[in-house]
Design a protein around this motif. Sequence first.
Motif, short mmCIF file in Angstrom:
data_model
loop_
_atom_site.label_atom_id
_atom_site.label_comp_id
_atom_site.label_asym_id
_atom_site.label_seq_id
_atom_site.Cartn_x
_atom_site.Cartn_y
_atom_site.Cartn_z
N GLU A 1 0.60 -1.44 -0.15
CA GLU A 1 0.39 -0.11 -0.27
C GLU A 1 0.42 1.15 -0.11
O GLU A 1 0.13 2.02 -0.20
CB GLU A 1 -0.42 -0.05 1.00
CG GLU A 1 -0.77 0.01 2.50
CD GLU A 1 -0.03 -1.17 2.88
OE1 GLU A 1 0.24 -1.35 4.04
OE2 GLU A 1 -0.01 -2.35 2.81
N ASP A 2 1.71 0.55 0.18
CA ASP A 2 2.74 2.34 0.35
C ASP A 2 3.64 3.02 -1.39
O ASP A 2 4.19 3.64 -1.33
CB ASP A 2 4.39 1.98 1.47
CG ASP A 2 3.56 2.04 2.66
OD1 ASP A 2 3.07 2.98 2.70
OD2 ASP A 2 4.48 2.21 3.85
N VAL A 3 3.41 1.50 -2.24
CA VAL A 3 3.85 2.22 -2.79
C VAL A 3 3.14 1.67 -4.67
O VAL A 3 3.87 2.14 -5.38
CB VAL A 3 5.52 1.10 -3.70
CG1 VAL A 3 6.28 1.15 -2.56
CG2 VAL A 3 4.98 -0.22 -3.71
N ALA A 4 1.97 1.15 -3.79
CA ALA A 4 0.52 1.03 -5.49
C ALA A 4 0.80 1.91 -6.52
O ALA A 4 0.44 1.33 -7.18
CB ALA A 4 -0.24 0.43 -4.56
N ALA A 5 1.16 3.26 -6.21
CA ALA A 5 0.63 4.44 -6.92
C ALA A 5 1.93 4.31 -7.73
O ALA A 5 1.53 5.06 -9.17
CB ALA A 5 0.66 5.79 -6.27
N LEU A 6 2.98 3.64 -7.44
CA LEU A 6 4.30 4.20 -8.60
C LEU A 6 4.81 2.71 -9.43
O LEU A 6 4.87 2.09 -8.58
CB LEU A 6 5.19 4.81 -8.74
CG LEU A 6 4.48 7.06 -8.44
CD1 LEU A 6 5.87 7.41 -7.16
CD2 LEU A 6 4.54 7.05 -9.43
N ASP A 7 4.92 2.89 -10.28
CA ASP A 7 5.59 1.16 -10.45
C ASP A 7 7.22 1.36 -10.65
O ASP A 7 7.68 2.75 -11.07
CB ASP A 7 5.11 0.44 -11.66
CG ASP A 7 5.31 1.99 -13.27
OD1 ASP A 7 6.27 2.00 -13.53
OD2 ASP A 7 4.46 2.08 -14.06
#
Length: 172
Positions: free
Chosen positions: A16-22
């Motif tokens: 959930e801490d990094v889901a917004a970026l790949d």
Amino acid sequence: FFIDQVTASIASERPEDVAALDLEMLRQTATAVVAATPVFKSLKGKAPPDGARAFRVRVELIYARPLQKLGPHSPASPAADVLLQVELAPLDGREVMREMARGTEPFGEGASTRQPAYQRAARKAIETASHALLLQLRAEEKPEPDLIADLTSPDRQVRDYAVRALADRRSA
């Protein structure tokens, strides 16, 4: 200065801490930021010229999460909040340089505005960290009289890196 390669990684084990970026987007953004910096040149698979400094760049995503209005210094509306670290690892084995930076960008209306806000926040953080690393590199190359002059600079970062460079030279 020459850049050998740019990589990206994720520090957080919480999805959930990094889901917004790949990672590929981060790597591409870092590559674009480095390419837009006139003092950095890509090696493109070649060896650096004799005497030239060359580096590997690594962007490590610490987190990318929404920031809610928490207090008087928070954004007025929810925002994308990105914290990352950029590393410059010299190919000649010298000490790795690291800078952490944070970027925030407000969300617009609707879910479709979130991904672009995270991308803009990541770019801001990469640009901030890259600028600080460039100041550090420049300080390392300056002669002592120039570093002493930098101690009176109006720019806090220039002063900080002058102090660091002078301290490092005293300890060497």
